[in-house]
Design a protein around this motif. Structure first.
Motif, PDB file in Angstrom:
ATOM      1  N   LEU A   9       0.827  -1.206   0.000  1.00  0.00           N
ATOM      2  CA  LEU A   9       0.000   0.000   0.000  1.00  0.00           C
ATOM      3  C   LEU A   9       0.865   1.261   0.000  1.00  0.00           C
ATOM      4  N   HIS A  10       1.961   1.212   0.746  1.00  0.00           N
ATOM      5  CA  HIS A  10       2.862   2.370   0.794  1.00  0.00           C
ATOM      6  C   HIS A  10       3.479   2.628  -0.581  1.00  0.00           C
ATOM      7  N   TYR A  11       3.915   1.566  -1.239  1.00  0.00           N
ATOM      8  CA  TYR A  11       4.461   1.734  -2.583  1.00  0.00           C
ATOM      9  C   TYR A  11       3.404   2.323  -3.518  1.00  0.00           C
ATOM     10  N   PHE A  12       2.188   1.782  -3.446  1.00  0.00           N
ATOM     11  CA  PHE A  12       1.108   2.234  -4.320  1.00  0.00           C
ATOM     12  C   PHE A  12       0.787   3.716  -4.102  1.00  0.00           C
ATOM     13  N   THR A  13       0.614   4.146  -2.853  1.00  0.00           N
ATOM     14  CA  THR A  13       0.263   5.546  -2.589  1.00  0.00           C
ATOM     15  C   THR A  13       1.388   6.489  -2.999  1.00  0.00           C
ATOM     16  N   THR A  18       3.409  10.694  -6.621  1.00  0.00           N
ATOM     17  CA  THR A  18       4.478  11.187  -7.497  1.00  0.00           C
ATOM     18  C   THR A  18       4.107  11.081  -8.966  1.00  0.00           C
ATOM     19  N   GLN A  19       3.006  10.346  -9.246  1.00  0.00           N
ATOM     20  CA  GLN A  19       2.505  10.131 -10.610  1.00  0.00           C
ATOM     21  C   GLN A  19       3.538   9.447 -11.501  1.00  0.00           C
ATOM     22  N   SER A  20       4.410   8.685 -10.861  1.00  0.00           N
ATOM     23  CA  SER A  20       5.481   8.041 -11.626  1.00  0.00           C
ATOM     24  C   SER A  20       6.113   6.920 -10.808  1.00  0.00           C
ATOM     25  N   ILE A  21       6.249   5.751 -11.426  1.00  0.00           N
ATOM     26  CA  ILE A  21       6.951   4.654 -10.746  1.00  0.00           C
ATOM     27  C   ILE A  21       8.427   4.994 -10.585  1.00  0.00           C
ATOM     28  N   ALA A  22       8.994   5.665 -11.587  1.00  0.00           N
ATOM     29  CA  ALA A  22      10.413   6.035 -11.512  1.00  0.00           C
ATOM     30  C   ALA A  22      10.666   7.011 -10.372  1.00  0.00           C
ATOM     31  N   GLU A  23       9.788   8.008 -10.232  1.00  0.00           N
ATOM     32  CA  GLU A  23       9.969   8.985  -9.157  1.00  0.00           C
ATOM     33  C   GLU A  23       9.730   8.333  -7.796  1.00  0.00           C
ATOM     34  N   ALA A  24       8.745   7.442  -7.719  1.00  0.00           N
ATOM     35  CA  ALA A  24       8.504   6.725  -6.466  1.00  0.00           C
ATOM     36  C   ALA A  24       9.717   5.879  -6.098  1.00  0.00           C
ATOM     37  N   ALA A  31      13.968  -0.444  -5.966  1.00  0.00           N
ATOM     38  CA  ALA A  31      14.063  -0.673  -7.406  1.00  0.00           C
ATOM     39  C   ALA A  31      12.678  -0.617  -8.048  1.00  0.00           C
ATOM     40  N   GLN A  32      12.617  -0.075  -9.270  1.00  0.00           N
ATOM     41  CA  GLN A  32      11.346   0.054  -9.975  1.00  0.00           C
ATOM     42  C   GLN A  32      10.625  -1.276 -10.138  1.00  0.00           C
ATOM     43  N   PRO A  33      11.320  -2.372 -10.517  1.00  0.00           N
ATOM     44  CA  PRO A  33      10.604  -3.639 -10.671  1.00  0.00           C
ATOM     45  C   PRO A  33       9.910  -4.091  -9.389  1.00  0.00           C
ATOM     46  N   SER A  34      10.516  -3.827  -8.238  1.00  0.00           N
ATOM     47  CA  SER A  34       9.899  -4.224  -6.967  1.00  0.00           C
ATOM     48  C   SER A  34       8.594  -3.467  -6.740  1.00  0.00           C
ATOM     49  N   ILE A  37       5.934  -4.835  -9.217  1.00  0.00           N
ATOM     50  CA  ILE A  37       5.432  -6.130  -8.772  1.00  0.00           C
ATOM     51  C   ILE A  37       4.447  -5.957  -7.618  1.00  0.00           C
ATOM     52  N   ALA A  38       4.766  -5.055  -6.683  1.00  0.00           N
ATOM     53  CA  ALA A  38       3.884  -4.819  -5.538  1.00  0.00           C
ATOM     54  C   ALA A  38       2.516  -4.323  -6.005  1.00  0.00           C
ATOM     55  N   ILE A  39       2.510  -3.410  -6.959  1.00  0.00           N
ATOM     56  CA  ILE A  39       1.235  -2.874  -7.452  1.00  0.00           C
ATOM     57  C   ILE A  39       0.472  -3.939  -8.239  1.00  0.00           C
ATOM     58  N   LYS A  40       1.195  -4.729  -9.041  1.00  0.00           N
ATOM     59  CA  LYS A  40       0.543  -5.809  -9.786  1.00  0.00           C
ATOM     60  C   LYS A  40      -0.075  -6.817  -8.825  1.00  0.00           C
ATOM     61  N   ASN A  41       0.591  -7.100  -7.710  1.00  0.00           N
ATOM     62  CA  ASN A  41       0.044  -8.016  -6.713  1.00  0.00           C
ATOM     63  C   ASN A  41      -1.234  -7.455  -6.094  1.00  0.00           C
ATOM     64  N   LEU A  42      -1.249  -6.139  -5.847  1.00  0.00           N
ATOM     65  CA  LEU A  42      -2.468  -5.516  -5.319  1.00  0.00           C
ATOM     66  C   LEU A  42      -3.607  -5.632  -6.324  1.00  0.00           C
ATOM     67  N   GLU A  43      -3.306  -5.366  -7.596  1.00  0.00           N
ATOM     68  CA  GLU A  43      -4.341  -5.449  -8.622  1.00  0.00           C
ATOM     69  C   GLU A  43      -4.866  -6.872  -8.751  1.00  0.00           C
ATOM     70  N   ASP A  44      -3.983  -7.862  -8.676  1.00  0.00           N
ATOM     71  CA  ASP A  44      -4.404  -9.258  -8.750  1.00  0.00           C
ATOM     72  C   ASP A  44      -5.212  -9.655  -7.513  1.00  0.00           C
ATOM     73  N   THR A  45      -4.756  -9.194  -6.347  1.00  0.00           N
ATOM     74  CA  THR A  45      -5.434  -9.546  -5.099  1.00  0.00           C
ATOM     75  C   THR A  45      -6.862  -9.018  -5.074  1.00  0.00           C
ATOM     76  N   PHE A  46      -7.035  -7.776  -5.513  1.00  0.00           N
ATOM     77  CA  PHE A  46      -8.358  -7.150  -5.459  1.00  0.00           C
ATOM     78  C   PHE A  46      -9.098  -7.222  -6.801  1.00  0.00           C
ATOM     79  N   ASP A  47      -8.497  -7.899  -7.769  1.00  0.00           N
ATOM     80  CA  ASP A  47      -9.129  -8.178  -9.055  1.00  0.00           C
ATOM     81  C   ASP A  47      -9.669  -6.902  -9.721  1.00  0.00           C
ATOM     82  N   GLN A  48      -8.819  -5.869  -9.753  1.00  0.00           N
ATOM     83  CA  GLN A  48      -9.196  -4.640 -10.451  1.00  0.00           C
ATOM     84  C   GLN A  48      -7.936  -3.882 -10.860  1.00  0.00           C
TER      85      GLN A  48
END
Length: 310
Positions: A9-13, A18-24, A31-34, A37-48
């Motif tokens: 959730l912290h990564y997502f917010t 920052t409106q950017s994965i690179a800036e976050a 690392a950007q891939p981490s 992956i965290a956001i993709k896991n959230l999307e998969d978990t909540f199916d949206q």
């Protein structure tokens, strides 16, 4: 039960803000891939789908992502409060406070407040961020700051505020050898005939210029800077006058020039330094301890007095 972590959730917010994965990635030192992956896991978990990825142009929220973001912020806030209050209830008070301060007043007041507080509560970590007022307000609303120190100007009704000193009248800043510096006081009309060196940060810029425009006066702004010390140095070098509220404890500039602080005769709105925090965000126990310390600290010209909350 959905499986997710506060870290995700912290990564997502952070990506949203920052409106950017690179800036976050830069802000979080992750690392950007981490983060992806965290956001993709959230999307998969909540199916949206939560984010729309724009090639080379950052990200934006889906409608569902906007609702998810608001709930994620609230959950992170509650988690932070739980952690800090739990730490503070232990035998040795500990925890963390993040404080925002308006950049022109930060050097004068905040270091001694923090230093004094740390002597009383060495186990509480105080983190400091100084910036312009709009940055502080954004930080308060995003939960980045527990509280902020700023002037009571152009603020909305989303915050509670407590005065940290008596209202201060603006004063004229002049080179020591200027004819107006030899007078016990000056008028805005007299000042308006001279070039002005303007402290160019919001809301200070609007406030200082309004003192003149409300009287039909329009001084020529010869130089403008967001740095209060640059303003002082330009005045010290004879490039004009300035109007300030913050009063450094020395009349000498960085480059060794002497300045004169001269009172202004005109009736005008005074400015008050305040401690601000969100109405809908109950301060943590460590934050309340710091606020109590600030309420009872003498900031020089007057003892800190608690004002009405509104």
């Amino acid at each position: 039960m959905k499986n997710f972590t506060l870290k995700q959730l912290h990564y997502f917010t952070t990506v949203v803000e920052t409106q950017s994965i690179a800036e976050a990635s830069r802000r979080l030192h992750i690392a950007q891939p981490s983060i992806s992956i965290a956001i993709k896991n959230l999307e998969d978990t909540f199916d949206q789908q939560l984010l729309i990825r724009h090639h080379a142009q950052g990200v934006s929220l889906t409608p569902g992502g906007r609702r998810f973001y608001e709930k994620a912020k609230e959950l992170l806030r509650l988690s932070y409060e739980f952690e800090q209050n739990s730490l503070a209830s232990s035998d040795q008070t500990s925890g963390k406070i993040t404080v925002g301060s308006f950049e022109s007043v930060a050097p004068l007041y905040i270091p001694r407040l923090i230093a004094g507080f740390k002597k009383v509560y060495p186990g509480i970590d105080v983190q400091l961020h100084d910036g312009e007022q709009h940055e502080l307000m954004i930080g308060l609303h995003r939960g980045q700051f527990d509280l902020a120190f700023l002037y009571d100007l152009e603020l909305d009704n989303s915050i509670r505020r407590e005065a940290l000193n008596a209202p201060h009248r603006p004063y004229a800043l002049l080179p020591i050898g200027h004819p107006l510096a030899q007078q016990p006081s000056v008028t805005l009309t007299e000042l308006s005939r001279e070039p002005m060196v303007l402290l160019d940060v919001i809301p200070s810029r609007n406030y200082f210029l309004s003192l003149f425009t409300e009287k039909g006066l329009h001084p020529e702004v010869a130089y403008a800077s967001p740095s209060i010390e640059m303003v002082r140095c330009m005045v010290g070098q004879g490039q004009g006058f300035s109007i300030l509220v913050t009063r450094p404890l020395t009349n000498t500039t960085y480059d060794g020039q002497e300045l004169a602080h001269v009172e202004i005769e005109d009736e005008m709105e005074s400015s008050t330094l305040i401690m601000a925090y969100l109405k809908n965000n109950e301060p943590t126990h460590p934050a309340r301890l710091f606020m109590d310390y600030c309420r009872n600290y003498n900031l020089g010209e007057s003892t800190i007095k608690k004002a009405n909350n509104y």
